[in-house]
Enzyme design. Structure first.
Site, PDB file in Angstrom:
ATOM      1  N   CYS A   2     -11.565  -0.492  -5.697  1.00 45.73           N
ATOM      2  CA  CYS A   2     -11.841  -1.786  -6.342  1.00 45.73           C
ATOM      3  C   CYS A   2     -13.254  -1.780  -6.918  1.00 45.73           C
ATOM      4  O   CYS A   2     -14.016  -0.844  -6.729  1.00 45.73           O
ATOM      5  CB  CYS A   2     -11.733  -2.920  -5.329  1.00 45.73           C
TER       6      CYS A   2
HETATM    7  N1  GLN Z   1      -7.944  -0.257   0.428  1.00 41.82           N
HETATM    8  C1  GLN Z   1      -8.165  -1.535  -0.198  1.00 41.82           C
HETATM    9  C2  GLN Z   1      -6.914  -2.116  -0.799  1.00 41.82           C
HETATM   10  O1  GLN Z   1      -5.881  -1.546  -0.790  1.00 41.82           O
HETATM   11  C3  GLN Z   1      -9.265  -1.464  -1.222  1.00 41.82           C
HETATM   12  C4  GLN Z   1      -8.848  -0.630  -2.372  1.00 41.82           C
HETATM   13  C5  GLN Z   1      -9.944  -0.308  -3.298  1.00 41.82           C
HETATM   14  O2  GLN Z   1     -11.141  -0.302  -2.993  1.00 41.82           O
HETATM   15  N2  GLN Z   1      -9.513   0.032  -4.444  1.00 41.82           N
HETATM   16  O3  GLN Z   1      -6.994  -3.185  -1.313  1.00 41.82           O
END
Ligand code: GLN
Length: 233
Positions: A2
């Site tokens: 994210c």
């Molecule tokens: N693992 C977290 C999720 O699935 C964060 C994912 C991310 O940082 N892209 O939302």
């Protein structure tokens, strides 16, 4: 991974922070510049903020839809201003649910917290109160349960127990902004009106600096400290 953002300073609207910058979270949702894992952040978005006057309880607006399609938020965001904001756009890790409750920022009623990364939840201390079965929600509950004063220690412990974990955190409580770098990018712009932390710079202002990996950032009262997470290498 994210992309997330934290703001502590003079009141700014959510539109100024998230939507208007040329490379802000809105653009990062479909064209991030520094993303190492994943191509875009279309699995939801969230914004949390504190009232300028009034309750200490954070307010949140979260969605499992792409930020770029949310015309209601685009309409209201210029009218929502705060001195303390945590916001994120999400690229869900494979196997994680795509639902608003799995989308940062998470809260314990006092703190707002966003996790950029991935973690094997079997290494986390068991604790109640996770908002979702998503790894980030369970990590957030673990951090809330241990207390934000111990954020750095917990990240070191979890990083040691799960060497593949990526543990970039941004958290705030209305008067303090905390963050960690552990496996992904984070940049900071500390200006006269406040400090912004972002997974990647939202514009080309030359004052942005890149935070090195495995560091803890602690901003409050106009001061910012950046310290290495001890024993992490
Ligand atoms: N693992 C977290 C999720 O699935 C964060 C994912 C991310 O940082 N892209 O939302």
């Amino acid at each position: 991974m994210c992309r997330h953002l934290g703001w502590l300073g003079k009141p700014r609207s959510l539109a100024e922070l998230m939507l208007e910058p040329p490379h802000g979270l809105l653009v990062q949702s479909y064209a991030p510049r520094r993303q190492r894992h994943g191509l875009l952040n279309a699995d939801g978005w969230g914004a949390g903020f504190y009232d300028i006057a009034g309750s200490d309880e954070p307010r949140r607006w979260r969605s499992a839809m792409p930020l770029w399609g949310d015309t209601s938020f685009a309409s209201v965001a210029p009218a929502l201003s705060s001195h303390c904001v945590v916001a994120a756009v999400r690229s869900a890790t494979v196997g994680m649910p795509i639902e608003a409750s799995a989308t940062a920022p998470f809260t314990d009623g006092t703190w707002l917290l966003s996790h950029n990364g991935v973690v094997d939840t079997s290494v986390l201390p068991t604790c109640a109160g996770a908002e979702s079965v998503c790894d980030s929600a369970i990590l957030a509950a673990s951090i809330f349960s241990r207390g934000l004063e111990s954020l750095g220690e917990l990240i070191i412990e979890v990083g040691a127990a799960d060497p593949r974990a990526r543990l970039n955190i941004v958290a705030a409580n209305g008067s303090r902004l905390l963050a960690t770098t552990w496996g992904d990018t984070l940049s900071m712009l500390h200006g006269s009106d406040g400090v912004v932390l972002a997974s990647e710079p939202y514009d080309d202002d030359p004052r942005w600096i890149d935070i090195p990996d495995r560091h803890l950032i602690d901003a409050r009262g106009g001061e910012v400290s950046v310290t290495a997470l001890e024993g992490s290498r």
